[in-house]
Design a protein around this motif. Structure first.
Motif, short mmCIF file in Angstrom:
data_model
loop_
_atom_site.label_atom_id
_atom_site.label_comp_id
_atom_site.label_asym_id
_atom_site.label_seq_id
_atom_site.Cartn_x
_atom_site.Cartn_y
_atom_site.Cartn_z
N ALA A 92 0.83 -1.21 0.00
CA ALA A 92 0.00 0.00 0.00
C ALA A 92 0.86 1.26 0.00
CB ALA A 92 -0.93 -0.01 1.20
N TYR A 93 1.88 1.28 0.85
CA TYR A 93 2.75 2.45 0.93
C TYR A 93 3.51 2.65 -0.39
CZ TYR A 93 1.99 2.34 5.99
OH TYR A 93 1.42 2.35 7.24
N ALA A 94 4.06 1.58 -0.94
CA ALA A 94 4.84 1.71 -2.17
C ALA A 94 3.96 2.11 -3.35
CB ALA A 94 5.56 0.38 -2.47
N THR A 95 2.74 1.59 -3.40
CA THR A 95 1.80 1.97 -4.45
C THR A 95 1.50 3.46 -4.38
OG1 THR A 95 0.77 -0.22 -4.51
CG2 THR A 95 -0.51 1.60 -5.40
N TYR A 96 1.32 3.96 -3.16
CA TYR A 96 1.06 5.39 -2.97
C TYR A 96 2.25 6.23 -3.43
CZ TYR A 96 0.42 9.82 -0.45
OH TYR A 96 0.33 11.15 -0.11
N PHE A 224 -1.26 16.60 9.81
CA PHE A 224 -0.64 17.86 9.39
C PHE A 224 -0.26 17.82 7.92
CE2 PHE A 224 3.28 20.59 9.14
CZ PHE A 224 2.60 21.80 9.20
N ILE A 225 0.38 16.73 7.47
CA ILE A 225 0.79 16.63 6.07
C ILE A 225 -0.43 16.55 5.16
CG2 ILE A 225 2.01 15.23 4.37
CD1 ILE A 225 4.03 14.52 6.52
N ASP A 226 -1.47 15.84 5.60
CA ASP A 226 -2.71 15.79 4.82
C ASP A 226 -3.29 17.20 4.62
OD1 ASP A 226 -2.51 13.07 4.59
OD2 ASP A 226 -4.12 12.61 6.02
N GLU A 227 -3.22 18.02 5.66
CA GLU A 227 -3.72 19.39 5.56
C GLU A 227 -2.89 20.21 4.57
OE1 GLU A 227 -3.68 20.73 9.59
OE2 GLU A 227 -5.54 19.69 10.12
N LEU A 228 -1.57 19.99 4.57
CA LEU A 228 -0.73 20.69 3.61
C LEU A 228 -1.10 20.30 2.18
CD1 LEU A 228 2.83 20.49 5.25
CD2 LEU A 228 1.28 22.46 5.19
N ILE A 243 -4.77 3.68 2.18
CA ILE A 243 -3.93 3.70 3.39
C ILE A 243 -4.74 4.23 4.57
CG2 ILE A 243 -1.94 4.80 4.48
CD1 ILE A 243 -0.53 4.67 1.78
N ASP A 244 -5.51 5.30 4.35
CA ASP A 244 -6.34 5.85 5.43
C ASP A 244 -7.36 4.82 5.91
OD1 ASP A 244 -4.93 8.19 5.21
OD2 ASP A 244 -6.44 9.20 3.97
N GLN A 245 -7.96 4.08 4.98
CA GLN A 245 -8.90 3.03 5.35
C GLN A 245 -8.20 1.92 6.11
OE1 GLN A 245 -10.65 1.82 1.65
NE2 GLN A 245 -11.86 3.70 1.42
N MET A 246 -6.96 1.62 5.72
CA MET A 246 -6.18 0.59 6.39
C MET A 246 -5.95 0.96 7.85
SD MET A 246 -2.59 -1.01 4.98
CE MET A 246 -1.63 0.49 5.25
N ALA A 248 -7.88 2.84 9.62
CA ALA A 248 -9.18 2.74 10.29
C ALA A 248 -9.52 1.29 10.60
CB ALA A 248 -10.27 3.37 9.42
N TRP A 249 -9.26 0.40 9.66
CA TRP A 249 -9.52 -1.02 9.90
C TRP A 249 -8.71 -1.54 11.08
CZ3 TRP A 249 -8.42 -2.21 4.08
CH2 TRP A 249 -9.50 -1.78 3.31
N GLU A 250 -7.44 -1.19 11.10
CA GLU A 250 -6.56 -1.69 12.15
C GLU A 250 -6.97 -1.15 13.52
OE1 GLU A 250 -2.83 -0.50 10.63
OE2 GLU A 250 -2.59 -2.27 9.36
N THR A 251 -7.46 0.08 13.55
CA THR A 251 -7.93 0.65 14.82
C THR A 251 -9.15 -0.10 15.34
OG1 THR A 251 -7.10 2.83 14.20
CG2 THR A 251 -8.77 2.74 15.94
N LYS A 252 -10.03 -0.48 14.43
CA LYS A 252 -11.27 -1.14 14.83
C LYS A 252 -11.06 -2.59 15.26
CE LYS A 252 -14.36 1.66 11.98
NZ LYS A 252 -15.29 1.68 10.82
N VAL A 253 -10.23 -3.32 14.48
CA VAL A 253 -10.07 -4.75 14.76
C VAL A 253 -8.75 -5.08 15.43
CG1 VAL A 253 -11.60 -5.36 12.88
CG2 VAL A 253 -9.15 -5.25 12.45
N GLU A 254 -7.89 -4.04 15.63
CA GLU A 254 -6.62 -4.21 16.31
C GLU A 254 -5.72 -5.23 15.63
OE1 GLU A 254 -7.38 -5.02 20.38
OE2 GLU A 254 -8.13 -3.02 20.81
N ILE A 255 -5.56 -5.07 14.30
CA ILE A 255 -4.63 -5.91 13.55
C ILE A 255 -3.21 -5.45 13.85
CG2 ILE A 255 -3.86 -6.60 11.24
CD1 ILE A 255 -6.69 -6.11 10.26
N PRO A 256 -2.32 -6.36 14.24
CA PRO A 256 -0.94 -5.93 14.49
C PRO A 256 -0.29 -5.42 13.22
CG PRO A 256 -1.10 -8.33 14.51
CD PRO A 256 -2.50 -7.81 14.45
N ARG A 257 0.39 -4.29 13.32
CA ARG A 257 1.04 -3.67 12.18
C ARG A 257 2.47 -4.15 12.07
NH1 ARG A 257 -0.33 1.49 11.26
NH2 ARG A 257 1.00 1.28 9.43
#
Length: 276
Positions: A92-96, A224-228, A243-246, A248-257
């Motif tokens: 996801a990061y590399a695609t971005y 902050f960077i998103d605002e810029l 990435i933003d959805q990712m 959010a998903w991890e916050t909800k289901v607590e997937i280890p990063r």
């Protein structure tokens, strides 16, 4: 310029063309972004197949045309950023990063510094450095290619380099604490986020090392960077939304990063380059 020549490049995207062919966008170091027509790429024995996988860098032999599609003949010195192909977060990061580099310049425009920044970023993530930090560095340094130059290194009023700072859209730069009153609508940004954004504006992935940043500070930096980008660039890439959805998903289901440095006992990083 249509003779065969060798050039270094990074595959940005691949899309199907007709039944068996493909259009491959390659960010070349010396000729900018180019679209290449590749015939019969679906053939499992195609000589260029390994060199045209996503997240691949190679030295190519081909014809670069000023108008229309370019063509590839051969490749060598192929490097696969393999972790991006197997890890959903790194993918996801590399695609971005690829998408952001693609959006930052027009086709056929030489941008050696941007190419080197993308290559360094992919290498850093492949080598296990924190991908969120690498993405933030890329974002801050890529702003200039969108014509944005926010002044973060010193107060726009008095040139003080004394933190804390806050960001002012009105002045397109930071204000020191003594001049917060100059803009009642200043951003009220997290001071730590501004601090790291100032550093990321100057350093490269090669220089950053194993920096450690608390999760809550990372979130503030993203905000902050998103605002810029919202203020100065005005684009919203699908890969960034993913990435933003990712998150959010991890916050909800607590997937280890997957992270280069965990847990985060304390924040650490390079000293502010603007003071050296």
């Amino acid at each position: 310029m249509e003779n065969y020549q060798e050039f270094e490049g990074i595959v940005l995207s691949i899309r199907k063309h007709r039944e068996k062919d493909a259009l491959v966008k390659i960010f070349t170091r010396n000729h900018g972004k180019r679209m290449f027509f590749v015939k019969n790429i679906k053939n499992p024995n195609h000589s260029l197949k390994a060199a045209l996988l996503p997240f691949t860098k190679a030295t190519y032999l081909g014809r670069i045309k000023d108008d229309g599609l370019s063509f590839l003949q051969d490749s060598r010195e192929i490097t696969h950023f393999s972790k991006m192909q197997t890890d959903i977060h790194l993918n996801a990061y590399a695609t971005y990063l690829n998408n952001l580099a693609d959006a930052a310049i027009n086709d056929a425009i030489q941008a050696v510094d941007l190419y080197d920044l993308l290559e360094e970023s992919l290498v850093a993530m492949q080598n296990g450095l924190d991908p969120e930090v690498i993405v933030n560095i890329f974002e801050m340094r890529a702003l200039q290619y969108f014509g944005a130059a926010p002044q973060l290194q010193s107060c726009v009023i008095c040139r003080s380099q004394q933190e804390p700072f806050d960001f002012s859209v009105k002045y397109s730069g930071v204000l020191c604490q003594r001049h917060f009153g100059e803009d009642p609508r200043r951003s009220h940004a997290n001071p730590a986020a501004v601090h790291f954004a100032r550093i990321f504006q100057l350093v490269t992935p090669k220089q950053v090392g194993n920096i450690r940043i608390k999760p809550e500070t990372k979130k503030a930096i993203r905000t902050f960077i998103d605002e810029l980008y919202e203020e100065y660039v005005g684009i919203r890439l699908k890969s960034k939304s993913f990435i933003d959805q990712m998150y959010a998903w991890e916050t909800k289901v607590e997937i280890p990063r997957r992270s280069a440095a965990a847990p985060y006992p304390k924040e650490s990083g390079p000293s502010d380059p603007s003071r050296s």
